[in-house]
Scaffold this active site. Structure first.
Site, PDB file in Angstrom:
ATOM      1  N   GLU A   1     -40.192 -44.347  14.418  1.00  0.00           N
ATOM      2  CA  GLU A   1     -39.408 -43.484  13.900  1.00  0.00           C
ATOM      3  C   GLU A   1     -38.608 -42.415  14.680  1.00  0.00           C
ATOM      4  O   GLU A   1     -37.299 -42.398  14.624  1.00  0.00           O
ATOM      5  CB  GLU A   1     -40.002 -42.577  12.694  1.00  0.00           C
TER       6      GLU A   1
ATOM      7  N   ASP B   1     -34.828 -46.428  11.498  1.00  0.00           N
ATOM      8  CA  ASP B   1     -36.046 -46.634  10.980  1.00  0.00           C
ATOM      9  C   ASP B   1     -36.877 -47.272  12.031  1.00  0.00           C
ATOM     10  O   ASP B   1     -36.635 -47.549  13.399  1.00  0.00           O
ATOM     11  CB  ASP B   1     -35.968 -47.864   9.781  1.00  0.00           C
ATOM     12  N   GLY B   2     -38.250 -47.038  12.010  1.00  0.00           N
ATOM     13  CA  GLY B   2     -39.022 -47.691  13.099  1.00  0.00           C
ATOM     14  C   GLY B   2     -40.179 -48.481  12.377  1.00  0.00           C
ATOM     15  O   GLY B   2     -40.555 -48.284  10.897  1.00  0.00           O
TER      16      GLY B   2
ATOM     17  N   HIS C   1     -37.811 -48.860   1.855  1.00  0.00           N
ATOM     18  CA  HIS C   1     -38.169 -50.069   1.144  1.00  0.00           C
ATOM     19  C   HIS C   1     -37.592 -50.056  -0.244  1.00  0.00           C
ATOM     20  O   HIS C   1     -38.354 -50.613  -0.951  1.00  0.00           O
ATOM     21  CB  HIS C   1     -39.690 -50.372   1.372  1.00  0.00           C
TER      22      HIS C   1
ATOM     23  N   ASP D   1     -36.234 -42.678   6.541  1.00  0.00           N
ATOM     24  CA  ASP D   1     -37.346 -42.714   5.438  1.00  0.00           C
ATOM     25  C   ASP D   1     -38.480 -42.098   5.789  1.00  0.00           C
ATOM     26  O   ASP D   1     -39.662 -41.989   5.401  1.00  0.00           O
ATOM     27  CB  ASP D   1     -37.517 -44.131   4.821  1.00  0.00           C
TER      28      ASP D   1
ATOM     29  N   ASP E   1     -34.958 -51.365   8.832  1.00  0.00           N
ATOM     30  CA  ASP E   1     -36.132 -52.012   8.968  1.00  0.00           C
ATOM     31  C   ASP E   1     -36.272 -53.500   9.285  1.00  0.00           C
ATOM     32  O   ASP E   1     -37.212 -53.931  10.194  1.00  0.00           O
ATOM     33  CB  ASP E   1     -36.791 -51.956   7.395  1.00  0.00           C
TER      34      ASP E   1
END
Length: 152
Positions: free
Chosen positions: A54, A16-17, A131, A76, A141
């Protein structure tokens, strides 16, 4: 890589970024799983975009592998996953790194690095809902956001 090697060296990577502002300070994170081993990595960039973070998460996750592996990479980011699953990268390369609007592809430097790393491994790209209820994506995250918070 043959099938028995893939089974022996099968790794799951969640990535994740995050970015505070877009552009702004950003963080990336990856959580790697191999057998019973879990490794968390993360980093910071001073002035960046969410999309770059990302991509950086996937790059750093793959770069952390010490030998060619079968990889399930979870993100995501539709931007990241669709580029592989929908063959955008192949089209961009075929068109001289131009998108469908004939404009230069954003983040070409990172895409090229990611393609090189992905070429070492047998990567299957998986889209997860961000999320939501994926504990590993949520951990990424948290790590990415912690990098931003620590730097500010």
């Amino acid at each position: 890589m043959n099938i028995s090697d893939q089974a022996e060296h099968r790794v799951s990577i969640y990535t994740d970024g995050a970015c505070s502002g877009n552009p702004g300070p950003g963080g990336w994170a990856a959580v790697l799983f191999w057998r019973d081993t879990k490794k968390e990595i993360s980093g910071f960039a001073e002035e960046t975009t969410n999309q770059r973070m990302e991509l950086m998460a996937a790059i750093r996750g793959l770069a952390a592998l010490k030998k060619p592996c079968g990889v399930d990479l979870f993100s995501d980011s539709a931007y990241l996953i669709n580029a592989f699953q929908k063959k955008w990268l192949m089209a961009w390369q075929r068109n001289g790194w131009k998108n469908s609007k004939k404009e230069p592809v954003a983040n070409q430097d990172l895409w090229e690095e990611l393609l090189e790393l992905a070429g070492v491994h047998a990567v299957v790209w998986h889209k997860v809902r961000g999320h939501a209820d994926n504990v590993h994506n949520n951990r990424c995250d948290e790590l990415a956001r912690a990098e931003i918070k620590a730097a500010l």
